[in-house]
Design an enzyme around this catalytic site. Structure first.
Site, PDB file in Angstrom:
ATOM      1  N   ARG A 153      16.797 -88.959 -23.660  1.00  0.00           N
ATOM      2  CA  ARG A 153      16.367 -89.191 -25.047  1.00  0.00           C
ATOM      3  C   ARG A 153      16.854 -90.519 -25.615  1.00  0.00           C
ATOM      4  O   ARG A 153      16.346 -90.991 -26.614  1.00  0.00           O
ATOM      5  CB  ARG A 153      16.893 -88.063 -25.944  1.00  0.00           C
ATOM      6  CG  ARG A 153      16.030 -86.822 -25.851  1.00  0.00           C
ATOM      7  CD  ARG A 153      16.563 -85.759 -26.751  1.00  0.00           C
ATOM      8  NE  ARG A 153      17.966 -85.501 -26.434  1.00  0.00           N
ATOM      9  CZ  ARG A 153      18.670 -84.490 -26.912  1.00  0.00           C
ATOM     10  NH1 ARG A 153      18.124 -83.650 -27.751  1.00  0.00           N
ATOM     11  NH2 ARG A 153      19.925 -84.307 -26.572  1.00  0.00           N
ATOM     12  N   LYS A 169      23.162 -76.563 -10.848  1.00  0.00           N
ATOM     13  CA  LYS A 169      23.861 -75.397 -11.336  1.00  0.00           C
ATOM     14  C   LYS A 169      24.260 -75.604 -12.794  1.00  0.00           C
ATOM     15  O   LYS A 169      24.337 -76.766 -13.200  1.00  0.00           O
ATOM     16  CB  LYS A 169      25.089 -75.103 -10.473  1.00  0.00           C
ATOM     17  CG  LYS A 169      26.203 -76.122 -10.669  1.00  0.00           C
ATOM     18  CD  LYS A 169      27.512 -75.631 -10.150  1.00  0.00           C
ATOM     19  CE  LYS A 169      28.274 -74.878 -11.202  1.00  0.00           C
ATOM     20  NZ  LYS A 169      29.536 -75.528 -11.627  1.00  0.00           N
ATOM     21  N   ASP A 172      23.607 -76.183  -4.653  1.00  0.00           N
ATOM     22  CA  ASP A 172      25.006 -75.774  -4.745  1.00  0.00           C
ATOM     23  C   ASP A 172      25.729 -76.799  -3.885  1.00  0.00           C
ATOM     24  O   ASP A 172      25.656 -76.736  -2.650  1.00  0.00           O
ATOM     25  CB  ASP A 172      25.212 -74.359  -4.196  1.00  0.00           C
ATOM     26  CG  ASP A 172      26.640 -73.905  -4.421  1.00  0.00           C
ATOM     27  OD1 ASP A 172      27.559 -74.673  -4.096  1.00  0.00           O
ATOM     28  OD2 ASP A 172      26.841 -72.788  -4.916  1.00  0.00           O
ATOM     29  N   HIS A 173      26.391 -77.752  -4.522  1.00  0.00           N
ATOM     30  CA  HIS A 173      26.836 -78.911  -3.736  1.00  0.00           C
ATOM     31  C   HIS A 173      27.870 -78.555  -2.679  1.00  0.00           C
ATOM     32  O   HIS A 173      28.050 -79.297  -1.723  1.00  0.00           O
ATOM     33  CB  HIS A 173      27.279 -80.068  -4.636  1.00  0.00           C
ATOM     34  CG  HIS A 173      28.652 -79.953  -5.204  1.00  0.00           C
ATOM     35  ND1 HIS A 173      28.939 -79.213  -6.320  1.00  0.00           N
ATOM     36  CD2 HIS A 173      29.831 -80.496  -4.812  1.00  0.00           C
ATOM     37  CE1 HIS A 173      30.234 -79.315  -6.581  1.00  0.00           C
ATOM     38  NE2 HIS A 173      30.810 -80.084  -5.680  1.00  0.00           N
ATOM     39  N   LYS A 195      28.703 -80.001   1.632  1.00  0.00           N
ATOM     40  CA  LYS A 195      29.938 -80.624   2.119  1.00  0.00           C
ATOM     41  C   LYS A 195      29.964 -80.532   3.647  1.00  0.00           C
ATOM     42  O   LYS A 195      29.679 -79.472   4.207  1.00  0.00           O
ATOM     43  CB  LYS A 195      31.164 -79.917   1.514  1.00  0.00           C
ATOM     44  CG  LYS A 195      31.355 -80.241   0.027  1.00  0.00           C
ATOM     45  CD  LYS A 195      32.621 -79.584  -0.505  1.00  0.00           C
ATOM     46  CE  LYS A 195      32.719 -79.694  -2.010  1.00  0.00           C
ATOM     47  NZ  LYS A 195      33.283 -80.949  -2.494  1.00  0.00           N
ATOM     48  N   GLU A 239      42.306 -76.954  -8.229  1.00  0.00           N
ATOM     49  CA  GLU A 239      42.123 -78.290  -8.806  1.00  0.00           C
ATOM     50  C   GLU A 239      43.346 -78.608  -9.635  1.00  0.00           C
ATOM     51  O   GLU A 239      43.859 -77.742 -10.346  1.00  0.00           O
ATOM     52  CB  GLU A 239      40.881 -78.340  -9.679  1.00  0.00           C
ATOM     53  CG  GLU A 239      39.598 -78.166  -8.897  1.00  0.00           C
ATOM     54  CD  GLU A 239      38.373 -78.323  -9.771  1.00  0.00           C
ATOM     55  OE1 GLU A 239      37.832 -79.432  -9.810  1.00  0.00           O
ATOM     56  OE2 GLU A 239      37.977 -77.354 -10.433  1.00  0.00           O
ATOM     57  N   ASP A 248      31.958 -70.887 -13.172  1.00  0.00           N
ATOM     58  CA  ASP A 248      31.882 -72.297 -12.801  1.00  0.00           C
ATOM     59  C   ASP A 248      32.058 -72.508 -11.295  1.00  0.00           C
ATOM     60  O   ASP A 248      31.432 -73.389 -10.710  1.00  0.00           O
ATOM     61  CB  ASP A 248      32.974 -73.064 -13.570  1.00  0.00           C
ATOM     62  CG  ASP A 248      32.877 -74.567 -13.390  1.00  0.00           C
ATOM     63  OD1 ASP A 248      31.771 -75.103 -13.553  1.00  0.00           O
ATOM     64  OD2 ASP A 248      33.910 -75.206 -13.105  1.00  0.00           O
ATOM     65  N   HIS A 280      29.781 -71.677  -5.843  1.00  0.00           N
ATOM     66  CA  HIS A 280      30.363 -72.366  -4.694  1.00  0.00           C
ATOM     67  C   HIS A 280      31.135 -71.441  -3.750  1.00  0.00           C
ATOM     68  O   HIS A 280      30.936 -71.453  -2.544  1.00  0.00           O
ATOM     69  CB  HIS A 280      31.328 -73.462  -5.157  1.00  0.00           C
ATOM     70  CG  HIS A 280      30.729 -74.434  -6.125  1.00  0.00           C
ATOM     71  ND1 HIS A 280      29.433 -74.863  -6.041  1.00  0.00           N
ATOM     72  CD2 HIS A 280      31.262 -75.081  -7.189  1.00  0.00           C
ATOM     73  CE1 HIS A 280      29.189 -75.744  -7.012  1.00  0.00           C
ATOM     74  NE2 HIS A 280      30.284 -75.883  -7.728  1.00  0.00           N
TER      75      HIS A 280
HETATM   76  C1  BG6 Z   1      31.596 -78.235 -10.241  1.00  0.00           C
HETATM   77  C2  BG6 Z   1      32.343 -77.581 -11.372  1.00  0.00           C
HETATM   78  O1  BG6 Z   1      30.463 -77.486  -9.893  1.00  0.00           O
HETATM   79  O2  BG6 Z   1      32.464 -78.334  -9.125  1.00  0.00           O
HETATM   80  C3  BG6 Z   1      33.598 -78.365 -11.729  1.00  0.00           C
HETATM   81  O3  BG6 Z   1      31.491 -77.478 -12.510  1.00  0.00           O
HETATM   82  C4  BG6 Z   1      34.451 -78.567 -10.499  1.00  0.00           C
HETATM   83  O4  BG6 Z   1      34.343 -77.714 -12.748  1.00  0.00           O
HETATM   84  C5  BG6 Z   1      33.606 -79.125  -9.361  1.00  0.00           C
HETATM   85  O5  BG6 Z   1      35.488 -79.469 -10.827  1.00  0.00           O
HETATM   86  C6  BG6 Z   1      34.409 -79.168  -8.078  1.00  0.00           C
HETATM   87  O6  BG6 Z   1      33.677 -79.856  -7.114  1.00  0.00           O
HETATM   88  P1  BG6 Z   1      34.414 -80.644  -5.956  1.00  0.00           P
HETATM   89  O7  BG6 Z   1      33.297 -81.132  -5.090  1.00  0.00           O
HETATM   90  O8  BG6 Z   1      35.189 -81.748  -6.623  1.00  0.00           O
HETATM   91  O9  BG6 Z   1      35.299 -79.656  -5.301  1.00  0.00           O
END
Ligand code: BG6
Length: 507
Positions: free
Chosen positions: A60, A167, A196-197, A201, A235, A254, A259
């Site tokens: 936007r 996501k 879903d990243h 990996k 984390e 989250d 994940h």
């Molecule tokens: C994201 C979450 O999907 O994954 C974050 O929303 C999180 O809160 C992140 O920090 C972690 O991803 P990675 O690849 O750094 O482990």
């Protein structure tokens, strides 16, 4: 026919990509800056992108093409992980970047976008193929798909139209299913890529190579030999300015719903008949559906909620979650969540799968620890065997690798045993840079390979695992915060494992 792990096609990463345009909704957002644009640039650097290629950012904010290019240049130079920024390459890459202002709820956006796509297809030879990427706030996902549908941009004669949806896919089971219905009215399942990243990996993909590309592990991979499994995603950072989003989401939504349940499915699934999208996804889905449903009355026994409070870490004062900007001082949000799950199938019945994740834990580490049963007799003395059962640790990040712990004789007189580690380390073994998850996943979507994307049945099955916990938690008032920033989480999490004779290992 391809081999199980695509061994007849080992260069899966080398499939040619058809000319195409990538349209990013949410082009001004954090994900575009930090992950998507650096990944696309890196793919260009690796010569993975086709000659006919363009990216159109949609948002936007008023921006010219040139201003958008400049913003992206700054982001790529800043967020490109362990790879060089090449000014000359950037100049040619940037010629393919365009910007389209517009509001997702406004039909005029799609008319303008349609015209823009037509012009760009001609100017950049993208052949009418388009990969849309929804990286907006989740409430915009369905309106964006419907907008594309109404304007007829979701399909194009003789070309592909695919859509990646970021996501979170839904906020709970009901909203995930509603979102799916709205999206499916416009698009068929083959065109939808739910990202879903974690599945992109390298180390998560390597779980399949480890399990199904070797002969010696799979025979042990079951309830007869495995005592329990621990999945940890710790984390050290807090919520990093995402307090508003995170307050509504919480750790269970989250990280675990998506994940970590996908990681668990990769660890526990049956071997697929071949390494192909549907075969792999069928097995992941089947495993997620076999996770034992949690009864509301069991929630206090199998789920732990935590929230970090203020602390001093390394001499520095660290704010508690409730003191973070944008967070309600009474927030009941989980910044830590742990579950004790079981799988109702023949391979895993009775084996606990413990999953934990949290913000502001002592370090950033994601790994999976598979603890095996002890030797049936402790002929060298009870103490050694009791202390160190065999342990296989799959390190997802940051030091990617695999370690196996076993007992060894201590040199010298007598039979004293000590645990030792046999280590495989990605960096040392291959000495090459591993692609980021977004590079892998973007390239896969450009190639039309959905193996590492989730399917609706997987998304819904994983929502149904966490849904009972979310419901009980939303009706319970917890005494929070219950762990200090920089610690390993609430005591209740240790107690949950202790009740079954286990304890969290320190990763
Ligand atoms: C994201 C979450 O999907 O994954 C974050 O929303 C999180 O809160 C992140 O920090 C972690 O991803 P990675 O690849 O750094 O482990």
């Amino acid at each position: 026919m391809p081999g199980l792990l695509g061994l007849d096609d080992p260069l899966r990463f080398n499939k040619p990509v058809a000319p195409c345009a990538v349209v990013i909704f949410g082009a001004n957002g954090d994900l575009t800056k930090r992950k998507l644009m650096p990944a696309l640039y890196r793919l260009a650097y690796e010569r993975r992108l086709p000659a006919g290629f363009a990216v159109i950012g949609v948002s936007r904010t008023p921006l010219s093409d040139d201003a958008f290019r400049e913003k992206m240049r700054e982001s790529v130079a800043r967020f490109l992980e362990d790879s060089p920024f090449d000014e000359e390459l950037w100049r040619s890459f940037a010629q393919g970047l365009f910007y389209q202002i517009g509001d997702i709820g406004d039909p005029a956006l799609y008319t303008a976008l349609g015209e823009r796509l037509g012009q760009i297809a001609a100017a950049r030879a993208t052949a009418g193929n388009v990969l849309f990427y929804l990286s907006t706030s989740p409430s915009q996902y369905a309106p964006a798909v419907e907008g594309l549908g109404s304007a007829g941009l979701h399909r194009h004669e003789g070309a592909f139209r695919r859509i990646i949806i970021e996501k979170p896919f839904g906020h709970d089971q009901a909203s995930a299913s509603e979102l799916n219905q709205r999206v499916r009215k416009v698009l068929d399942e083959q065109s939808i890529y739910r990202i879903d990243h974690y599945l992109g990996k390298e180390t998560v993909q390597n779980i399949l190579a480890f399990r199904f590309g070797n002969g010696i592990f799979e025979p042990l991979w079951n309830r007869r030999y495995v005592n329990h499994v621990q999945v940890t995603a710790a984390e050290s950072i807090g919520v990093e300015g995402r307090g508003g989003y995170y307050q509504e989401a919480g750790a269970l939504r989250d990280m675990i719903q998506n994940h970590l349940l996908q990681v668990m499915a990769t660890i526990a699934m049956e071997p697929p008949a071949e390494y192909a999208a549907e075969a792999v996804r069928d097995e992941r889905a089947k495993l997620l559906k076999s996770i034992q449903r949690i009864l509301p009355e069991d929630v206090p026994r199998v789920a732990v909620k935590g929230q970090y409070g203020p602390a001093h870490i390394g001499g520095q004062a660290v704010a508690g979650f409730r003191e973070e900007p944008g967070v309600d001082p009474e927030a009941q949000t989980d910044t830590y969540a742990a579950l004790s799950l079981e799988i109702d199938n023949w391979r895993w019945a009775g084996v606990p799968f413990y999953i934990r994740t949290g913000k502001r834990l002592p370090k950033r580490v994601t790994d999976i620890a598979i603890e095996f049963n002890r030797a049936p007799l402790a002929i060298f003395g009870d103490e050694t065997s009791a202390q160190s059962p065999n342990l296989l640790v799959i390190r997802i990040q940051p030091e990617e690798g695999i370690s196996l712990r076993f007992s060894s004789k201590l040199p010298g007189a007598g039979m004293n045993l000590r645990p030792v580690m046999m280590d495989f380390n990605y960096g040392a073994s291959f000495g090459t840079r591993t692609p980021t998850a977004y590079e892998t996943l973007l390239l896969d979507a450009l190639e039309g390979d959905a193996t590492l994307y989730t399917r609706q049945d997987m998304v819904e099955a994983s929502w149904s695992v966490v849904q009972p916990v979310l419901e009980v938690w939303s009706e319970t008032k917890f005494d929070l915060p219950n762990y200090a920033a920089g610690s390993w989480g609430p005591a209740a999490s240790d107690e949950m494992l202790a009740a079954r004779g286990h304890f969290w290992r320190v990763p």
